[in-house]
Design a protein around this motif. Structure first.
Motif, PDB file in Angstrom:
ATOM      1  N   TYR A 277      24.708 -41.841  16.456  1.00 45.38           N
ATOM      2  CA  TYR A 277      24.017 -43.011  17.002  1.00 45.38           C
ATOM      3  C   TYR A 277      22.841 -42.595  17.869  1.00 45.38           C
ATOM      4  CZ  TYR A 277      23.313 -47.525  19.258  1.00 45.38           C
ATOM      5  OH  TYR A 277      22.766 -48.692  19.718  1.00 45.38           O
ATOM      6  N   LEU A 278      23.041 -41.572  18.706  1.00 45.10           N
ATOM      7  CA  LEU A 278      21.956 -41.133  19.577  1.00 45.10           C
ATOM      8  C   LEU A 278      20.789 -40.572  18.769  1.00 45.10           C
ATOM      9  CD1 LEU A 278      23.983 -39.455  22.470  1.00 45.10           C
ATOM     10  CD2 LEU A 278      22.756 -41.627  22.540  1.00 45.10           C
ATOM     11  N   LEU A 279      21.101 -39.837  17.710  1.00 49.06           N
ATOM     12  CA  LEU A 279      20.033 -39.306  16.864  1.00 49.06           C
ATOM     13  C   LEU A 279      19.257 -40.429  16.182  1.00 49.06           C
ATOM     14  CD1 LEU A 279      21.872 -36.275  15.211  1.00 49.06           C
ATOM     15  CD2 LEU A 279      19.857 -36.140  16.683  1.00 49.06           C
ATOM     16  N   LEU A 280      19.979 -41.337  15.533  1.00 47.64           N
ATOM     17  CA  LEU A 280      19.316 -42.410  14.800  1.00 47.64           C
ATOM     18  C   LEU A 280      18.727 -43.455  15.745  1.00 47.64           C
ATOM     19  CD1 LEU A 280      18.790 -43.138  11.851  1.00 47.64           C
ATOM     20  CD2 LEU A 280      20.786 -44.612  11.922  1.00 47.64           C
ATOM     21  N   GLY A 281      19.434 -43.732  16.847  1.00 43.38           N
ATOM     22  CA  GLY A 281      18.922 -44.707  17.805  1.00 43.38           C
ATOM     23  C   GLY A 281      17.625 -44.269  18.444  1.00 43.38           C
ATOM     24  N   SER A 282      17.478 -42.971  18.685  1.00 45.87           N
ATOM     25  CA  SER A 282      16.218 -42.474  19.235  1.00 45.87           C
ATOM     26  C   SER A 282      15.070 -42.731  18.271  1.00 45.87           C
ATOM     27  CB  SER A 282      16.339 -40.974  19.522  1.00 45.87           C
ATOM     28  OG  SER A 282      17.372 -40.712  20.453  1.00 45.87           O
ATOM     29  N   VAL A 283      15.319 -42.501  16.999  1.00 50.93           N
ATOM     30  CA  VAL A 283      14.277 -42.742  15.997  1.00 50.93           C
ATOM     31  C   VAL A 283      13.929 -44.227  15.930  1.00 50.93           C
ATOM     32  CG1 VAL A 283      13.691 -42.529  13.560  1.00 50.93           C
ATOM     33  CG2 VAL A 283      14.995 -40.720  14.688  1.00 50.93           C
ATOM     34  N   PHE A 284      14.936 -45.077  15.956  1.00 51.01           N
ATOM     35  CA  PHE A 284      14.687 -46.517  15.881  1.00 51.01           C
ATOM     36  C   PHE A 284      13.928 -47.025  17.111  1.00 51.01           C
ATOM     37  CE2 PHE A 284      18.142 -47.087  12.622  1.00 51.01           C
ATOM     38  CZ  PHE A 284      17.312 -47.639  11.672  1.00 51.01           C
ATOM     39  N   LEU A 285      14.268 -46.497  18.290  1.00 52.18           N
ATOM     40  CA  LEU A 285      13.544 -46.916  19.491  1.00 52.18           C
ATOM     41  C   LEU A 285      12.082 -46.481  19.425  1.00 52.18           C
ATOM     42  CD1 LEU A 285      15.850 -46.451  22.618  1.00 52.18           C
ATOM     43  CD2 LEU A 285      14.762 -48.534  21.807  1.00 52.18           C
ATOM     44  N   SER A 286      11.839 -45.295  18.899  1.00 48.07           N
ATOM     45  CA  SER A 286      10.456 -44.837  18.744  1.00 48.07           C
ATOM     46  C   SER A 286       9.695 -45.733  17.782  1.00 48.07           C
ATOM     47  CB  SER A 286      10.439 -43.389  18.230  1.00 48.07           C
ATOM     48  OG  SER A 286      11.126 -42.536  19.131  1.00 48.07           O
ATOM     49  N   ILE A 287      10.369 -46.154  16.710  1.00 45.79           N
ATOM     50  CA  ILE A 287       9.737 -47.071  15.759  1.00 45.79           C
ATOM     51  C   ILE A 287       9.455 -48.418  16.417  1.00 45.79           C
ATOM     52  CG2 ILE A 287      10.138 -48.379  13.640  1.00 45.79           C
ATOM     53  CD1 ILE A 287      11.689 -45.983  12.596  1.00 45.79           C
ATOM     54  N   GLY A 288      10.430 -48.920  17.159  1.00 44.36           N
ATOM     55  CA  GLY A 288      10.242 -50.203  17.822  1.00 44.36           C
ATOM     56  C   GLY A 288       9.128 -50.183  18.844  1.00 44.36           C
ATOM     57  N   ALA A 289       8.889 -49.020  19.477  1.00 47.66           N
ATOM     58  CA  ALA A 289       7.818 -48.924  20.462  1.00 47.66           C
ATOM     59  C   ALA A 289       6.446 -49.030  19.810  1.00 47.66           C
ATOM     60  CB  ALA A 289       7.937 -47.608  21.219  1.00 47.66           C
ATOM     61  N   GLN A 290       6.330 -48.643  18.551  1.00 49.34           N
ATOM     62  CA  GLN A 290       5.047 -48.669  17.865  1.00 49.34           C
ATOM     63  C   GLN A 290       4.776 -50.007  17.189  1.00 49.34           C
ATOM     64  OE1 GLN A 290       4.121 -44.909  15.656  1.00 49.34           O
ATOM     65  NE2 GLN A 290       6.239 -44.427  16.130  1.00 49.34           N
ATOM     66  N   ILE A 365      20.194 -33.426  19.976  1.00 49.93           N
ATOM     67  CA  ILE A 365      20.019 -34.749  20.586  1.00 49.93           C
ATOM     68  C   ILE A 365      19.081 -34.647  21.779  1.00 49.93           C
ATOM     69  CG2 ILE A 365      21.213 -36.503  21.952  1.00 49.93           C
ATOM     70  CD1 ILE A 365      23.560 -36.209  20.037  1.00 49.93           C
ATOM     71  N   ALA A 366      19.258 -33.604  22.594  1.00 52.56           N
ATOM     72  CA  ALA A 366      18.365 -33.421  23.741  1.00 52.56           C
ATOM     73  C   ALA A 366      16.918 -33.260  23.293  1.00 52.56           C
ATOM     74  CB  ALA A 366      18.817 -32.199  24.542  1.00 52.56           C
ATOM     75  N   LEU A 367      16.700 -32.493  22.218  1.00 54.54           N
ATOM     76  CA  LEU A 367      15.347 -32.298  21.708  1.00 54.54           C
ATOM     77  C   LEU A 367      14.771 -33.596  21.144  1.00 54.54           C
ATOM     78  CD1 LEU A 367      12.994 -30.439  20.945  1.00 54.54           C
ATOM     79  CD2 LEU A 367      14.206 -29.920  18.811  1.00 54.54           C
ATOM     80  N   VAL A 368      15.565 -34.302  20.338  1.00 53.43           N
ATOM     81  CA  VAL A 368      15.083 -35.541  19.719  1.00 53.43           C
ATOM     82  C   VAL A 368      14.817 -36.606  20.775  1.00 53.43           C
ATOM     83  CG1 VAL A 368      15.713 -37.424  18.163  1.00 53.43           C
ATOM     84  CG2 VAL A 368      16.176 -35.065  17.509  1.00 53.43           C
ATOM     85  N   VAL A 369      15.696 -36.727  21.766  1.00 54.10           N
ATOM     86  CA  VAL A 369      15.497 -37.711  22.823  1.00 54.10           C
ATOM     87  C   VAL A 369      14.241 -37.379  23.632  1.00 54.10           C
ATOM     88  CG1 VAL A 369      16.457 -38.592  24.983  1.00 54.10           C
ATOM     89  CG2 VAL A 369      17.909 -38.394  22.976  1.00 54.10           C
ATOM     90  N   PHE A 370      14.010 -36.096  23.902  1.00 53.52           N
ATOM     91  CA  PHE A 370      12.820 -35.700  24.654  1.00 53.52           C
ATOM     92  C   PHE A 370      11.546 -36.066  23.893  1.00 53.52           C
ATOM     93  CE2 PHE A 370       9.511 -32.490  25.461  1.00 53.52           C
ATOM     94  CZ  PHE A 370       9.315 -32.684  26.827  1.00 53.52           C
ATOM     95  N   VAL A 371      11.497 -35.710  22.610  1.00 54.76           N
ATOM     96  CA  VAL A 371      10.307 -36.006  21.812  1.00 54.76           C
ATOM     97  C   VAL A 371      10.133 -37.512  21.647  1.00 54.76           C
ATOM     98  CG1 VAL A 371       9.239 -35.722  19.551  1.00 54.76           C
ATOM     99  CG2 VAL A 371      10.428 -33.790  20.612  1.00 54.76           C
ATOM    100  N   SER A 372      11.228 -38.218  21.385  1.00 53.69           N
ATOM    101  CA  SER A 372      11.141 -39.669  21.183  1.00 53.69           C
ATOM    102  C   SER A 372      10.738 -40.374  22.469  1.00 53.69           C
ATOM    103  CB  SER A 372      12.484 -40.207  20.678  1.00 53.69           C
ATOM    104  OG  SER A 372      12.838 -39.623  19.452  1.00 53.69           O
ATOM    105  N   ALA A 373      11.215 -39.880  23.609  1.00 56.65           N
ATOM    106  CA  ALA A 373      10.847 -40.496  24.888  1.00 56.65           C
ATOM    107  C   ALA A 373       9.359 -40.324  25.172  1.00 56.65           C
ATOM    108  CB  ALA A 373      11.670 -39.891  26.022  1.00 56.65           C
ATOM    109  N   ARG A 374       8.796 -39.163  24.823  1.00 56.82           N
ATOM    110  CA  ARG A 374       7.360 -38.963  25.009  1.00 56.82           C
ATOM    111  C   ARG A 374       6.566 -39.904  24.111  1.00 56.82           C
ATOM    112  NH1 ARG A 374       5.995 -34.045  27.429  1.00 56.82           N
ATOM    113  NH2 ARG A 374       3.868 -34.908  27.346  1.00 56.82           N
ATOM    114  N   LEU A 375       7.018 -40.035  22.862  1.00 59.62           N
ATOM    115  CA  LEU A 375       6.353 -40.961  21.949  1.00 59.62           C
ATOM    116  C   LEU A 375       6.511 -42.402  22.425  1.00 59.62           C
ATOM    117  CD1 LEU A 375       4.810 -41.238  19.262  1.00 59.62           C
ATOM    118  CD2 LEU A 375       7.021 -41.387  18.104  1.00 59.62           C
ATOM    119  N   PHE A 376       7.678 -42.724  22.938  1.00 59.87           N
ATOM    120  CA  PHE A 376       7.950 -44.050  23.482  1.00 59.87           C
ATOM    121  C   PHE A 376       7.000 -44.348  24.638  1.00 59.87           C
ATOM    122  CE2 PHE A 376      10.323 -47.001  26.192  1.00 59.87           C
ATOM    123  CZ  PHE A 376      10.778 -47.925  25.282  1.00 59.87           C
ATOM    124  N   ARG A 377       6.758 -43.359  25.480  1.00 60.29           N
ATOM    125  CA  ARG A 377       5.876 -43.539  26.641  1.00 60.29           C
ATOM    126  C   ARG A 377       4.450 -43.847  26.210  1.00 60.29           C
ATOM    127  NH1 ARG A 377       5.606 -41.781  31.987  1.00 60.29           N
ATOM    128  NH2 ARG A 377       3.502 -41.361  32.713  1.00 60.29           N
TER     129      ARG A 377
END
Length: 396
Positions: A277-290, A365-377
């Motif tokens: 969930y954390l892996l896929l949820g990070s991707v979905f949140l990044s998509i939703g931010a765009q 997960i730590a790597l994906v969340v870090f990258v996705s959070a930067r993209l989210f920002r």
């Protein structure tokens, strides 16, 4: 870091409380019950219709004594096989020319038959829309052989377990665990998109961004939806256990035990669900931010969903051979690792590979969340049409 985690805790607690204590969450919990009930209802209706329409009926033109032998053989065959796969036989008293009687029976609409057996037991002749080597002719031949032979009773010694039965039941458990994990992740991870789009449309996300760091919003929302999903899973597991205890003979004891044990398998399944969930949820949140509209969300999330289906197919290849190169490769690939390891928990008793897999997935997960959070920002506060490049402006 401490400020980021404290802010993420505030955002997560806000989202979790607002979701769990809402009226919509009750409908979210009972929502999966409707597909299950409808599936069971229509599955039962379909099975009943199939048993009524697909079970071939054969008329046996023979004296009563001879038909009783065939009927006894038919009972033995039915007990040994699935009842829906065994032909149905009806007895008909011989009258006149056998061939003429067979033609009349094949044309009859009162009790339609696919074939008529005449001349048993000396010169059996099967007439009808059947093939020489088909299932109907084969079963009729078995009935004739069984009726004429003196069958000896078979002595059976029942054991509690066997290697073949354990392997088959664990394979089924592995496939079921993978399917449940996949569908729950796909369904529940999509909830983050709708919530994010709603907050972007009513400008709530801008108010939050003015109060806390953007990364805290990302992490807080991600873990809040994970906690909400775990609450739903606990409720569904409890409802499933209660249903099995009430409606299934033997209750939960009738469920095949996984290789690592039932308790450990449940715990590992929940952990792997969280990882997936954390892996896929990070991707979905990044998509939703765009995205700024629901249509854009659907367009952008489609490739991710298709890719997840392909990953599920790749992970399914590991079922039945947990120590193969395909299974090890699937366990090392981060997006398929949770699915492959759930199947391994059902088939192999060792626990140490799961510890390594969880640490490996946590690092990704730590790597994906870090990258996705930067993209989210970078993208979450943007709205309106995307800026055109200079060469496109020049061309216009």
């Amino acid at each position: 870091m401490r400020q980021l985690l404290r802010s993420a805790w505030v955002i997560g607690r806000r989202d979790f409380t607002a979701t769990v204590f809402s009226k919509a969450f009750i409908f979210f919990l009972i929502g999966p019950l409707f597909p299950v009930l409808l599936g069971g209802l229509f599955g039962g209706i379909g099975a009943h219709v199939a048993s009524q329409t697909e079970q071939p009926r054969v008329a046996v033109v023979a004296p009563a004594a001879e038909f009783e032998k065939l009927a006894a053989a038919h009972v033995r065959l039915t007990e040994a096989m699935d009842e829906r796969r065994v032909i149905e036989i009806i007895g008909v008293v011989p009258s006149g020319d056998p061939q003429a009687q067979a033609r009349d029976l094949l044309r009859s609409t009162e009790r339609p038959v696919v074939a008529v057996l005449t001349g048993a037991p000396d010169e059996p002749q099967l007439t009808g829309a059947v093939d020489q080597g088909g299932a109907v002719a084969g079963q009729v031949a078995m009935l004739l052989d069984s009726a004429q032979s003196e069958a000896r009773p078979l002595s059976v010694t029942t054991t509690q377990r066997s290697t073949g039965s354990e392997t088959r039941s664990r394979t089924i458990t592995a496939q079921t665990g993978q399917m449940i994990l996949f569908f729950l992740t796909i369904i529940l991870a999509g909830m983050t998109l709708s919530q994010l789009i709603e907050e972007k449309s009513n400008k709530v996300i801008e108010v939050l961004a003015a109060a806390v760091p953007i990364e805290s919003i990302f992490v807080g929302k991600l873990f809040a939806m994970l906690a909400t999903s775990l609450v739903g899973i606990v409720v569904w597991i409890a409802a499933g256990v209660a249903a099995l205890s009430m409606f299934m003979a033997g209750g939960t004891a009738s469920i095949p035990e996984p290789a690592v044990g039932t308790g450990a398998f449940v715990v590992l399944t929940v952990i792997y669900f969280a990882m997936n969930y954390l892996l896929l949820g990070s991707v979905f949140l990044s998509i939703g931010a765009q995205a700024s509209t629901v249509r854009e969300v659907q367009t952008l999330s489609m490739p991710v969903t298709v890719a997840q289906v392909l990953i599920f197919g790749f992970a399914a290849l590991a079922v039945g051979s947990p120590n193969s190169g395909m299974a090890i490769g699937g366990a090392l690939f981060p997006l398929s690792s949770p699915l492959v390891m759930v199947a391994r928990a059902a088939e192999e008793p060792e626990l140490w590979p799961h510890l390594l897999a969880i640490l490996w997935q946590a690092a990704w997960i730590a790597l994906v969340v870090f990258v996705s959070a930067r993209l989210f920002r970078r993208t979450v506060l943007k709205s309106g049409p995307v800026k055109r490049r200079w060469w496109k402006r020049a061309a216009a």
